[in-house]
Design an enzyme around this catalytic site. Structure first.
Site, PDB file in Angstrom:
ATOM      1  N   SER A 139       0.858  -1.183   0.000  1.00 20.15           N
ATOM      2  CA  SER A 139       0.000   0.000   0.000  1.00 20.15           C
ATOM      3  C   SER A 139       0.891   1.229   0.000  1.00 20.15           C
ATOM      4  O   SER A 139       1.709   1.403   0.906  1.00 20.15           O
ATOM      5  CB  SER A 139      -0.890  -0.039   1.249  1.00 20.15           C
ATOM      6  OG  SER A 139      -1.674   1.130   1.332  1.00 20.15           O
ATOM      7  N   LYS A 165      -1.117  -0.882  -4.393  1.00 19.83           N
ATOM      8  CA  LYS A 165      -2.332  -0.132  -4.027  1.00 19.83           C
ATOM      9  C   LYS A 165      -1.934   1.311  -3.781  1.00 19.83           C
ATOM     10  O   LYS A 165      -1.012   1.579  -3.009  1.00 19.83           O
ATOM     11  CB  LYS A 165      -2.945  -0.763  -2.776  1.00 19.83           C
ATOM     12  CG  LYS A 165      -3.862   0.115  -1.948  1.00 19.83           C
ATOM     13  CD  LYS A 165      -4.638  -0.715  -0.936  1.00 19.83           C
ATOM     14  CE  LYS A 165      -4.784  -0.008   0.405  1.00 19.83           C
ATOM     15  NZ  LYS A 165      -5.526  -0.835   1.388  1.00 19.83           N
ATOM     16  N   LEU A 166      -2.623   2.212  -4.482  1.00 18.44           N
ATOM     17  CA  LEU A 166      -2.358   3.634  -4.302  1.00 18.44           C
ATOM     18  C   LEU A 166      -3.427   4.235  -3.416  1.00 18.44           C
ATOM     19  O   LEU A 166      -4.626   4.053  -3.663  1.00 18.44           O
ATOM     20  CB  LEU A 166      -2.396   4.377  -5.651  1.00 18.44           C
ATOM     21  CG  LEU A 166      -1.486   3.886  -6.773  1.00 18.44           C
ATOM     22  CD1 LEU A 166      -1.671   4.787  -7.997  1.00 18.44           C
ATOM     23  CD2 LEU A 166      -0.025   3.884  -6.318  1.00 18.44           C
ATOM     24  N   LYS A 167      -3.008   4.974  -2.408  1.00 13.94           N
ATOM     25  CA  LYS A 167      -3.953   5.753  -1.627  1.00 13.94           C
ATOM     26  C   LYS A 167      -4.356   6.964  -2.462  1.00 13.94           C
ATOM     27  O   LYS A 167      -3.484   7.594  -3.092  1.00 13.94           O
ATOM     28  CB  LYS A 167      -3.295   6.203  -0.322  1.00 13.94           C
ATOM     29  CG  LYS A 167      -3.042   5.055   0.640  1.00 13.94           C
ATOM     30  CD  LYS A 167      -4.365   4.507   1.158  1.00 13.94           C
ATOM     31  CE  LYS A 167      -4.153   3.568   2.330  1.00 13.94           C
ATOM     32  NZ  LYS A 167      -5.430   3.123   2.909  1.00 13.94           N
ATOM     33  N   ASP A 193      -7.267   3.011  -2.979  1.00 10.70           N
ATOM     34  CA  ASP A 193      -8.005   3.043  -1.707  1.00 10.70           C
ATOM     35  C   ASP A 193      -8.263   4.496  -1.333  1.00 10.70           C
ATOM     36  O   ASP A 193      -7.327   5.274  -1.146  1.00 10.70           O
ATOM     37  CB  ASP A 193      -7.172   2.357  -0.614  1.00 10.70           C
ATOM     38  CG  ASP A 193      -7.927   2.230   0.709  1.00 10.70           C
ATOM     39  OD1 ASP A 193      -9.090   2.673   0.795  1.00 10.70           O
ATOM     40  OD2 ASP A 193      -7.331   1.673   1.661  1.00 10.70           O
ATOM     41  N   ASN A 195     -10.256   5.436   1.378  1.00  6.51           N
ATOM     42  CA  ASN A 195     -10.588   5.608   2.799  1.00  6.51           C
ATOM     43  C   ASN A 195     -11.772   6.571   2.989  1.00  6.51           C
ATOM     44  O   ASN A 195     -11.697   7.533   3.775  1.00  6.51           O
ATOM     45  CB  ASN A 195      -9.370   6.064   3.604  1.00  6.51           C
ATOM     46  CG  ASN A 195      -8.348   4.959   3.790  1.00  6.51           C
ATOM     47  OD1 ASN A 195      -7.278   4.995   3.186  1.00  6.51           O
ATOM     48  ND2 ASN A 195      -8.678   3.949   4.577  1.00  6.51           N
ATOM     49  N   GLU A 218     -11.178   0.678  -3.423  1.00  8.23           N
ATOM     50  CA  GLU A 218     -11.487   0.322  -2.030  1.00  8.23           C
ATOM     51  C   GLU A 218     -12.119   1.504  -1.313  1.00  8.23           C
ATOM     52  O   GLU A 218     -11.603   2.618  -1.354  1.00  8.23           O
ATOM     53  CB  GLU A 218     -10.166  -0.084  -1.360  1.00  8.23           C
ATOM     54  CG  GLU A 218     -10.282  -0.524   0.088  1.00  8.23           C
ATOM     55  CD  GLU A 218      -8.915  -0.961   0.647  1.00  8.23           C
ATOM     56  OE1 GLU A 218      -7.973  -1.199  -0.148  1.00  8.23           O
ATOM     57  OE2 GLU A 218      -8.784  -1.061   1.873  1.00  8.23           O
ATOM     58  N   ASP A 243     -13.843  -1.859   2.887  1.00  6.65           N
ATOM     59  CA  ASP A 243     -12.940  -2.031   4.026  1.00  6.65           C
ATOM     60  C   ASP A 243     -13.686  -1.531   5.268  1.00  6.65           C
ATOM     61  O   ASP A 243     -14.348  -2.312   5.969  1.00  6.65           O
ATOM     62  CB  ASP A 243     -11.645  -1.241   3.742  1.00  6.65           C
ATOM     63  CG  ASP A 243     -10.680  -1.175   4.913  1.00  6.65           C
ATOM     64  OD1 ASP A 243     -11.011  -1.674   5.999  1.00  6.65           O
ATOM     65  OD2 ASP A 243      -9.571  -0.601   4.763  1.00  6.65           O
ATOM     66  N   LYS A 267     -10.022  -7.421   7.702  1.00 10.28           N
ATOM     67  CA  LYS A 267      -9.084  -7.027   8.766  1.00 10.28           C
ATOM     68  C   LYS A 267      -9.675  -7.510  10.075  1.00 10.28           C
ATOM     69  O   LYS A 267     -10.796  -7.135  10.432  1.00 10.28           O
ATOM     70  CB  LYS A 267      -8.951  -5.499   8.837  1.00 10.28           C
ATOM     71  CG  LYS A 267      -8.201  -4.848   7.696  1.00 10.28           C
ATOM     72  CD  LYS A 267      -8.169  -3.342   7.868  1.00 10.28           C
ATOM     73  CE  LYS A 267      -7.472  -2.659   6.695  1.00 10.28           C
ATOM     74  NZ  LYS A 267      -7.729  -1.196   6.686  1.00 10.28           N
ATOM     75  N   GLY A 295      -4.294  -4.506   5.942  1.00  8.94           N
ATOM     76  CA  GLY A 295      -3.212  -4.294   6.901  1.00  8.94           C
ATOM     77  C   GLY A 295      -3.462  -3.030   7.697  1.00  8.94           C
ATOM     78  O   GLY A 295      -4.141  -2.110   7.231  1.00  8.94           O
TER      79      GLY A 295
HETATM   80  O1  SMG Z   1      -0.454  -2.447   6.813  1.00  9.74           O
HETATM   81  O2  SMG Z   1       0.401  -2.180   4.842  1.00  9.74           O
HETATM   82  C1  SMG Z   1      -0.357  -1.845   5.735  1.00  9.74           C
HETATM   83  C2  SMG Z   1      -1.242  -0.647   5.514  1.00  9.74           C
HETATM   84  C3  SMG Z   1      -2.309  -0.947   4.538  1.00  9.74           C
HETATM   85  O3  SMG Z   1      -3.371   0.861   3.458  1.00  9.74           O
HETATM   86  C4  SMG Z   1      -3.331   0.157   4.424  1.00  9.74           C
HETATM   87  N1  SMG Z   1      -4.191   0.289   5.445  1.00  9.74           N
HETATM   88  O4  SMG Z   1      -7.413   1.591   4.714  1.00  9.74           O
HETATM   89  O5  SMG Z   1      -6.507  -0.214   4.128  1.00  9.74           O
HETATM   90  C5  SMG Z   1      -6.443   0.835   4.721  1.00  9.74           C
HETATM   91  C6  SMG Z   1      -5.225   1.284   5.483  1.00  9.74           C
HETATM   92  C7  SMG Z   1      -5.585   1.575   6.889  1.00  9.74           C
HETATM   93  C8  SMG Z   1      -4.470   1.916   7.772  1.00  9.74           C
HETATM   94  S1  SMG Z   1      -3.895   3.484   7.537  1.00  9.74           S
HETATM   95  C9  SMG Z   1      -3.023   3.859   8.942  1.00  9.74           C
HETATM   96 MG    MG Z   2      -8.496   0.494   3.223  1.00  9.28          MG
END
Ligand code: SMG
Ligand code: MG
Length: 373
Positions: A139, A165-167, A193, A195, A218, A243, A267, A295
């Site tokens: 990510s 995966k790109l935020k 993703d 969020n 996501e 998620d 998760k 994660g």
């Molecule tokens: O554990 O590699 C990891 C992070 C993966 O992007 C990740 N997690 O929304 O999926 C998600 C984020 C939530 C945690 S951000 C602190």
């Molecule tokens: Mg996520």
């Protein structure tokens, strides 16, 4: 097991690089560890849990100080009152208390680890793992500019990661995806993703992502908004994965039935524990819905459980189960490493198969206190 004490340990783990998402930037993890101690058939057993709550209530309402408080004042006393607890009834015992799935999950994980260690069984065996290694994705946080993003992605591809995966967030989305797709080509397995950073008013804009052959998008919309996710799904071709919205097997069934998602991120912390996570997997498998393991920037303890979970047969997509060096200069446990072909091996050995390295635990602990019956 008969619980004789629970130690709550806070460790400070600096991330190698800050991790920016649409809800904020994480620089260090302030992790709550749970060490459950007790006896099984007269022998002393110890088990470890990791709480994935962040320092601030941004990803979800939970935060690490709150998790420590609710465990101390409500959850641990209830388990102590019971005396003998089994991992498989920790969730039911704590059901009288609303919410706090990450705090509940950490306790259940510690009890499960202790029980499995006592029984000489691994998490993987418990889950019914069908493989001894899992494909790893990574990510990638939001960067200040495109050049930095391309450099980070190139580095992870060199390492061997199988999926990127790109935020994303409004204003840093379609152009970023376009740049990565152009630079690394159509074969790159790519997903994004958000969020929960968008609303249904952004549907036309989000549909522009359809041009880039993404594996999934996501959590584009708010966690509680299944109805709008199902409407969004009719307005874009990219599969929607949820998620934050998925808080239990029941909520996953609802989301699938409503057409709000066609892929699920699992998760354990978000759904109240690894046992419920297994139920989410089983339910999705019945519905033919692919799942993958999310994660939460875990240390080696949570990572051990995550990669074991991800070895169940329904986990058909690479997870955010990256190697230790993606996160830490030095992990709390023996590190998880990426095979050159992009896989992470499951730990072997009873329970989690790993435990905190004593010198790392000593070096990173910021507070520790025991709770007793
Ligand atoms: O554990 O590699 C990891 C992070 C993966 O992007 C990740 N997690 O929304 O999926 C998600 C984020 C939530 C945690 S951000 C602190
Ligand atoms: Mg996520």
């Amino acid at each position: 097991m008969r619980l004789s004490g629970i130690e709550l340990i806070r460790v400070a783990m600096p991330l190698r690089t800050p991790f920016r998402t649409s809800f904020g930037t994480e620089r260090d993890r302030d992790v709550l560890l749970v060490r459950a101690e007790g006896t099984v058939d007269g022998s002393t057993v110890v088990g470890w849990g990791e709480c994935v709550a962040g320092a601030e209530p941004r990803y979800s309402p939970e935060y690490v100080d709150g998790a420590e408080h609710v465990i101390t004042h409500f959850f641990a006393p209830r388990l102590f009152d019971r005396g003998d607890v089994e991992a498989e009834n920790v969730g039911a015992l704590l059901e009288v208390f609303e919410g706090h799935p990450m705090a509940k999950a950490a306790l259940e994980m510690a009890v499960l680890d202790a029980e499995l260690r006592a029984a000489g069984r691994s998490f993987a065996e418990y889950f019914g793992a069908v493989t001894d290694r899992v494909p790893a994705g990574v990510s990638v946080g939001i960067t200040d500019d495109v050049a930095e993003l391309l450099e980070q992605v190139a580095g992870y591809l060199d390492d061997g990661y199988l999926r990127i995966k790109l935020k994303i967030e409004p204003g840093l989305d379609v152009d970023r995806v376009a740049a990565v797709r152009e630079r690394f080509g159509d074969d790159l397995v790519l997903q994004v993703d958000a969020n929960a950073a968008y609303t249904l008013d952004d549907a036309d804009h989000l549909a522009e992502l359809d041009a880039f052959g993404l594996l999934l998008v996501e959590q584009p919309l708010a966690a509680g908004d299944l109805r709008h996710h199902s409407l969004l799904a009719t307005r874009m071709r990219t599969p929607i994965c949820l998620d934050e919205s998925i808080t239990s097997a029941k909520s996953a069934a609802d989301a699938i039935a409503l057409g709000a998602c066609s892929i699920v991120n699992i998760k354990a912390g978000r759904v109240g524990g690894y046992i419920e996570a297994k139920r989410v997997h089983d339910m999705c498998q019945v519905h033919g819905v692919p799942v993958w393991c999310g994660g939460m920037l875990e240390t080696g303890l949570g990572r051990a459980a995550n990669v074991s979970l991800a070895a169940m047969p329904g986990f058909t997509l690479p997870g955010d189960t990256s190697a230790s060096d993606r996160y830490w200069e030095r992990d709390l446990t023996t590190p998880f490493v990426l095979d050159p072909d992009g896989y992470v091996a499951l730990p072997s050995g009873p329970g989690l198969g790993v435990e905190p390295l004593p010198d790392m635990l000593a070096e990173t602990t910021t507070s520790a206190r025991w709770l007793h019956p």
